[in-house]
Design a protein around this motif. Structure first.
Motif, PDB file in Angstrom:
ATOM      1  N   ILE A  56      66.646 -59.440   4.820  1.00  0.00           N
ATOM      2  CA  ILE A  56      65.794 -59.295   3.637  1.00  0.00           C
ATOM      3  C   ILE A  56      66.465 -59.770   2.357  1.00  0.00           C
ATOM      4  O   ILE A  56      65.784 -59.979   1.353  1.00  0.00           O
ATOM      5  N   GLY A  57      67.779 -59.965   2.350  1.00  0.00           N
ATOM      6  CA  GLY A  57      68.453 -60.486   1.170  1.00  0.00           C
ATOM      7  C   GLY A  57      68.373 -59.539  -0.014  1.00  0.00           C
ATOM      8  O   GLY A  57      68.275 -58.324   0.131  1.00  0.00           O
ATOM      9  N   ASP A  58      68.396 -60.105  -1.225  1.00  0.00           N
ATOM     10  CA  ASP A  58      68.420 -59.290  -2.441  1.00  0.00           C
ATOM     11  C   ASP A  58      67.030 -58.889  -2.915  1.00  0.00           C
ATOM     12  O   ASP A  58      66.891 -58.035  -3.788  1.00  0.00           O
ATOM     13  N   GLY A  59      66.005 -59.536  -2.390  1.00  0.00           N
ATOM     14  CA  GLY A  59      64.650 -59.226  -2.829  1.00  0.00           C
ATOM     15  C   GLY A  59      63.829 -58.667  -1.698  1.00  0.00           C
ATOM     16  O   GLY A  59      64.321 -57.888  -0.888  1.00  0.00           O
ATOM     17  N   ASN A  60      62.547 -59.077  -1.651  1.00  0.00           N
ATOM     18  CA  ASN A  60      61.680 -58.548  -0.598  1.00  0.00           C
ATOM     19  C   ASN A  60      61.337 -59.602   0.450  1.00  0.00           C
ATOM     20  O   ASN A  60      60.368 -59.465   1.183  1.00  0.00           O
ATOM     21  N   ARG A  61      62.156 -60.655   0.521  1.00  0.00           N
ATOM     22  CA  ARG A  61      61.880 -61.685   1.513  1.00  0.00           C
ATOM     23  C   ARG A  61      62.173 -61.162   2.917  1.00  0.00           C
ATOM     24  O   ARG A  61      63.024 -60.281   3.105  1.00  0.00           O
ATOM     25  N   LEU A  62      61.476 -61.695   3.882  1.00  0.00           N
ATOM     26  CA  LEU A  62      61.729 -61.407   5.286  1.00  0.00           C
ATOM     27  C   LEU A  62      61.999 -62.747   5.949  1.00  0.00           C
ATOM     28  O   LEU A  62      61.113 -63.596   6.008  1.00  0.00           O
ATOM     29  N   ALA A  63      63.198 -62.933   6.435  1.00  0.00           N
ATOM     30  CA  ALA A  63      63.629 -64.246   6.927  1.00  0.00           C
ATOM     31  C   ALA A  63      62.675 -64.784   7.986  1.00  0.00           C
ATOM     32  O   ALA A  63      62.367 -64.102   8.973  1.00  0.00           O
ATOM     33  N   GLY A  64      62.202 -66.027   7.785  1.00  0.00           N
ATOM     34  CA  GLY A  64      61.381 -66.697   8.773  1.00  0.00           C
ATOM     35  C   GLY A  64      60.007 -66.108   8.979  1.00  0.00           C
ATOM     36  O   GLY A  64      59.324 -66.455   9.950  1.00  0.00           O
ATOM     37  N   TYR A  65      59.572 -65.255   8.078  1.00  0.00           N
ATOM     38  CA  TYR A  65      58.312 -64.534   8.266  1.00  0.00           C
ATOM     39  C   TYR A  65      57.166 -65.250   7.566  1.00  0.00           C
ATOM     40  O   TYR A  65      57.267 -65.593   6.380  1.00  0.00           O
ATOM     41  N   ASP A  66      56.079 -65.477   8.287  1.00  0.00           N
ATOM     42  CA  ASP A  66      54.875 -66.072   7.720  1.00  0.00           C
ATOM     43  C   ASP A  66      53.716 -65.121   7.997  1.00  0.00           C
ATOM     44  O   ASP A  66      53.263 -64.998   9.145  1.00  0.00           O
ATOM     45  N   GLY A  89      67.125 -44.951  -0.666  1.00  0.00           N
ATOM     46  CA  GLY A  89      66.427 -44.977  -1.942  1.00  0.00           C
ATOM     47  C   GLY A  89      66.405 -46.333  -2.613  1.00  0.00           C
ATOM     48  O   GLY A  89      65.892 -46.480  -3.728  1.00  0.00           O
ATOM     49  N   ASP A  90      66.927 -47.360  -1.942  1.00  0.00           N
ATOM     50  CA  ASP A  90      66.954 -48.705  -2.506  1.00  0.00           C
ATOM     51  C   ASP A  90      65.525 -49.270  -2.495  1.00  0.00           C
ATOM     52  O   ASP A  90      64.911 -49.367  -1.428  1.00  0.00           O
ATOM     53  N   PRO A  91      64.992 -49.671  -3.658  1.00  0.00           N
ATOM     54  CA  PRO A  91      63.587 -50.122  -3.711  1.00  0.00           C
ATOM     55  C   PRO A  91      63.311 -51.415  -2.951  1.00  0.00           C
ATOM     56  O   PRO A  91      62.150 -51.751  -2.699  1.00  0.00           O
ATOM     57  N   ARG A  92      64.346 -52.157  -2.591  1.00  0.00           N
ATOM     58  CA  ARG A  92      64.127 -53.400  -1.849  1.00  0.00           C
ATOM     59  C   ARG A  92      63.384 -53.160  -0.547  1.00  0.00           C
ATOM     60  O   ARG A  92      62.569 -53.984  -0.122  1.00  0.00           O
ATOM     61  N   TYR A  93      63.694 -52.052   0.088  1.00  0.00           N
ATOM     62  CA  TYR A  93      63.153 -51.824   1.422  1.00  0.00           C
ATOM     63  C   TYR A  93      61.650 -51.562   1.386  1.00  0.00           C
ATOM     64  O   TYR A  93      60.897 -52.112   2.199  1.00  0.00           O
ATOM     65  N   LEU A  94      61.204 -50.749   0.449  1.00  0.00           N
ATOM     66  CA  LEU A  94      59.769 -50.497   0.369  1.00  0.00           C
ATOM     67  C   LEU A  94      59.027 -51.751  -0.107  1.00  0.00           C
ATOM     68  O   LEU A  94      57.903 -52.021   0.343  1.00  0.00           O
ATOM     69  N   ALA A  95      59.664 -52.541  -0.976  1.00  0.00           N
ATOM     70  CA  ALA A  95      59.040 -53.796  -1.415  1.00  0.00           C
ATOM     71  C   ALA A  95      58.854 -54.751  -0.244  1.00  0.00           C
ATOM     72  O   ALA A  95      57.826 -55.434  -0.123  1.00  0.00           O
ATOM     73  N   ALA A  96      59.844 -54.811   0.638  1.00  0.00           N
ATOM     74  CA  ALA A  96      59.720 -55.666   1.815  1.00  0.00           C
ATOM     75  C   ALA A  96      58.666 -55.116   2.769  1.00  0.00           C
ATOM     76  O   ALA A  96      57.888 -55.876   3.364  1.00  0.00           O
ATOM     77  N   ALA A  97      58.607 -53.801   2.919  1.00  0.00           N
ATOM     78  CA  ALA A  97      57.589 -53.197   3.782  1.00  0.00           C
ATOM     79  C   ALA A  97      56.188 -53.500   3.270  1.00  0.00           C
ATOM     80  O   ALA A  97      55.246 -53.679   4.062  1.00  0.00           O
ATOM     81  N   ALA A  98      56.041 -53.601   1.942  1.00  0.00           N
ATOM     82  CA  ALA A  98      54.734 -53.892   1.365  1.00  0.00           C
ATOM     83  C   ALA A  98      54.222 -55.266   1.802  1.00  0.00           C
ATOM     84  O   ALA A  98      53.010 -55.481   1.910  1.00  0.00           O
ATOM     85  N   ARG A  99      55.131 -56.208   2.043  1.00  0.00           N
ATOM     86  CA  ARG A  99      54.708 -57.524   2.518  1.00  0.00           C
ATOM     87  C   ARG A  99      54.042 -57.417   3.890  1.00  0.00           C
ATOM     88  O   ARG A  99      53.057 -58.098   4.178  1.00  0.00           O
ATOM     89  N   LEU A 100      54.589 -56.566   4.745  1.00  0.00           N
ATOM     90  CA  LEU A 100      53.985 -56.370   6.065  1.00  0.00           C
ATOM     91  C   LEU A 100      52.651 -55.648   5.942  1.00  0.00           C
ATOM     92  O   LEU A 100      51.692 -55.971   6.656  1.00  0.00           O
ATOM     93  N   ALA A 101      52.573 -54.678   5.042  1.00  0.00           N
ATOM     94  CA  ALA A 101      51.302 -53.993   4.825  1.00  0.00           C
ATOM     95  C   ALA A 101      50.244 -54.954   4.305  1.00  0.00           C
ATOM     96  O   ALA A 101      49.053 -54.838   4.652  1.00  0.00           O
TER      97      ALA A 101
END
Length: 361
Positions: A56-66, A89-101
């Protein structure tokens, strides 16, 4: 010991699809999460953080995910994001989860309201997909305070169970084509013709995880069906504690004891018992699956007899027709996370004294 094998496995793990976000890695993440929750040992959390952060890196990207692939398999690893949001409690994780939602918010559905398995498998519901998508949707809905997501997931589960149930066997079909047009689909029911063990393993794990997420009152409509499935799976367990690739056909030529499905059923039995659901005893099965971790000629411990992949329709130059003969024709792998991850999950549920008894070869 199993814990040593798991630690070495996670240390050496290479992302399954070259670093792209995928469900195979998500099974390892789930195993690490549950080991951390059971033991509190930092090594499991540290493995989980290291492996997920690489994707996921430093932001909310998900590697190779379309998201426009509309592949329900890609949702599973989101459960690790929800866990790490809780743990760190790191907000990156919920931001990345939002992409899947976001993918799920527009994911195509059957006319009956259930997510298609993938965009390239239109109008099809697979048991695999119930585990891949619904527990994440429930967990995410709970995390952001949107009960409608939980309600929708439970409605989908109810419909999917009705669509895939096979009264003649007491089990569930790997998949159903709502249009009844796929060559693998029974013209009357739309269902596949044989019972692939790992498909049922996905379903069993989905049911017990959803039971834990929503609690006994919300799960009450599914309790009888869950207990009936687990009882039926127990009836076809082999005397050695494992289950066959085609679960209910012991006389099928080429059939064999397959370790990933066996690990999934073991986890489901143990989790169900911990939740007060009626289930066969999973302790003997855990010992049997642990015995599948054997030394290779090079001296390395590896989990044996894992079906690499099985599916339906055209794939890599062959047509997968959902018959018993097809399922036993798929190649085997060692140390595939589809086996190791569920073994981790199952091992996380046993008392420490039993775990200490389980050695690997």
């Amino acid at each position: 010991m199993l814990s040593d094998y798991f630690d070495a496995y996670a240390t050496a793990h290479v992302p399954y699809k070259g670093g792209a976000w995928c469900y195979e890695d998500g099974l390892l993440y789930r195993g690490l999460e549950l080991l951390w929750r059971q033991t509190g040992e930092a090594r499991w959390r540290d493995h989980l953080v290291r492996l997920v952060d690489a994707q996921i890196g430093d932001g909310n990207r998900l590697a190779g995910y379309d998201p426009h692939d509309y592949n329900i398999d890609n949702i599973l690893s989101g459960r690790a994001l929800l866990a790490l949001d809780e743990i760190t409690g790191d907000p990156r994780y919920l931001a990345a989860a939002a992409r899947l939602a976001d993918q799920l918010s527009t994911h195509p559905r059957t006319r009956s309201g259930v997510y298609w398995h993938k965009l390239r498998y239109p109008w099809q519901v697979w048991l695999d997909g119930l585990y891949m998508g619904l527990p994440f949707q429930i967990g995410y809905g709970q995390r952001i305070g949107t009960p409608a997501l939980v309600d929708d997931a439970l409605a989908q589960l109810d419909t999917a169970l009705e669509m895939t149930h096979v009264p003649a066997t007491g089990l569930y079909a790997h998949a159903v084509d709502e249009t009844h047009k796929q060559p693998w689909a029974d013209p009357d029911t739309g269902q596949t013709s044989a019972h692939w063990a790992r498909a049922l393993g996905w379903l069993a794990m989905a049911l017990v995880d959803i039971a834990e997420l929503v609690g006994p009152n919300r799960f009450a409509p599914f309790r009888t069906r869950t207990e009936s499935l687990l009882r039926r799976v127990g009836e076809v367990q082999r005397s050695d504690g494992l289950w066959l690739q085609v679960i209910d056909q012991p006389d099928l030529e080429g059939n064999y004891a397959e370790s990933s499905a066996s690990a999934m059923f073991t986890y489901a039995f143990l989790k169900a018992a911990s939740l007060g659901l009626a289930a066969p005893d999973g302790r003997g099965a855990l010992r049997a699956v642990a015995a599948c971790v054997e030394r290779d000629p090079d001296g390395q411990r590896r989990m044996q007899r894992i079906c690499h992949v099985a599916g339906l329709g055209q794939f890599e130059g062959r047509y997968r027709d959902g018959t018993a003969a097809y399922y036993v024709s798929e190649r085997l792998r060692v140390d595939d996370p589809k086996g190791v991850g569920p073994l981790m999950m199952a091992a996380s549920l046993v008392r420490s004294d039993l775990s200490a008894e389980i050695a690997v070869g």
